[in-house]
Design a protein around this motif. Structure first.
Motif, PDB file in Angstrom:
ATOM      1  N   GLU A  81       0.833  -1.208   0.000  1.00  0.00           N
ATOM      2  CA  GLU A  81       0.000   0.000   0.000  1.00  0.00           C
ATOM      3  C   GLU A  81       0.869   1.260   0.000  1.00  0.00           C
ATOM      4  O   GLU A  81       0.564   2.226  -0.694  1.00  0.00           O
ATOM      5  CB  GLU A  81      -0.952   0.008   1.201  1.00  0.00           C
ATOM      6  N   LYS A  85       1.114   4.360  -2.651  1.00  0.00           N
ATOM      7  CA  LYS A  85       0.989   5.762  -2.224  1.00  0.00           C
ATOM      8  C   LYS A  85       2.190   6.576  -2.693  1.00  0.00           C
ATOM      9  O   LYS A  85       2.035   7.683  -3.211  1.00  0.00           O
ATOM     10  CB  LYS A  85       0.872   5.823  -0.701  1.00  0.00           C
ATOM     11  N   ARG A  88       2.131   7.107  -6.436  1.00  0.00           N
ATOM     12  CA  ARG A  88       1.144   8.142  -6.757  1.00  0.00           C
ATOM     13  C   ARG A  88       1.750   9.539  -6.556  1.00  0.00           C
ATOM     14  O   ARG A  88       1.566  10.428  -7.376  1.00  0.00           O
ATOM     15  CB  ARG A  88      -0.095   7.946  -5.879  1.00  0.00           C
ATOM     16  N   GLU A  89       2.515   9.708  -5.474  1.00  0.00           N
ATOM     17  CA  GLU A  89       3.136  11.004  -5.207  1.00  0.00           C
ATOM     18  C   GLU A  89       4.160  11.355  -6.287  1.00  0.00           C
ATOM     19  O   GLU A  89       4.192  12.484  -6.777  1.00  0.00           O
ATOM     20  CB  GLU A  89       3.803  11.002  -3.832  1.00  0.00           C
ATOM     21  N   PRO A 176      -6.953   7.175  -3.737  1.00  0.00           N
ATOM     22  CA  PRO A 176      -6.076   6.017  -3.901  1.00  0.00           C
ATOM     23  C   PRO A 176      -6.682   4.984  -4.830  1.00  0.00           C
ATOM     24  O   PRO A 176      -7.874   4.680  -4.741  1.00  0.00           O
ATOM     25  CB  PRO A 176      -5.946   5.463  -2.485  1.00  0.00           C
TER      26      PRO A 176
END
Length: 186
Positions: A81, A85, A88-89, A176
């Motif tokens: 996970e 994350k 994605r950043e 997300p």
């Protein structure tokens, strides 16, 4: 870059004709993600700006430096996970800067940690065949991108500019991907 040493970017790139430059970004992005926040973002922008500053003139509009290779190994990140994350950043930073392309390193990991014999985890699909949160992130992003471009072209009769696409794409990273496709669901 910071040391001012001779490199392809500052000694070769300014003297060749090129359309786009692909940046294998591990030297900056993995540290930037570890730091996170505004400082991590600044470091990525600094690297992309440095490369762009050395590009020769071109008639191609927009930014011409892409993140042509990045990846966050699960073995370092420690959690699927969190890998999603952090990915994605990094994608968001690339879009904010205006990268025309941002390409993840591997679909399946082919790198083994010699000390442990385990995969390093540069993957979208793990060694058990399970789609990881980072896979779902890319799948949702691609679906939204295709829908956006189709709708934009239908409404305006042309494709969106690079800037318009990047502006829209940043918003797709707010939720997300794992919320749309839970981890482990294939």
């Amino acid at each position: 870059m910071r040391e001012g040493r001779p490199a392809i970017v500052n000694k070769v790139l300014p003297h060749i004709r090129t359309d786009f430059v692909s940046y294998s970004s591990y030297d900056v992005t993995n540290e930037a993600i570890r730091i996170g926040g505004e400082e991590g973002r600044r470091r990525v922008f600094e690297a992309l700006d440095y490369i762009e500053a050395h590009l020769p003139e071109s008639d191609i509009p927009g930014k011409r430096v892409m993140i042509g290779e990045y990846g966050l190994p699960q073995q370092v990140v420690g959690d699927p996970e969190l890998q999603g994350k952090q990915t994605r950043e990094l994608i968001r930073w690339g879009l904010e800067w205006g990268c025309p392309f941002i390409l993840y390193w591997q679909l399946y990991c082919n790198e083994i940690n010699e000390a442990t014999g385990e995969h390093r985890g540069f993957w979208l699909i793990d060694d058990k065949g399970m789609r990881q949160p980072v896979w779902h992130l890319h799948q949702v992003f691609l679906s939204k991108a295709n829908g956006f471009v189709t709708d934009y072209q239908r409404r305006k009769g042309k494709l969106p500019s690079q800037r318009e696409f990047c502006e829209a794409a940043k918003t797709w990273l707010e939720i997300p991907a794992s919320a749309a496709s839970p981890y482990g669901r294939n």
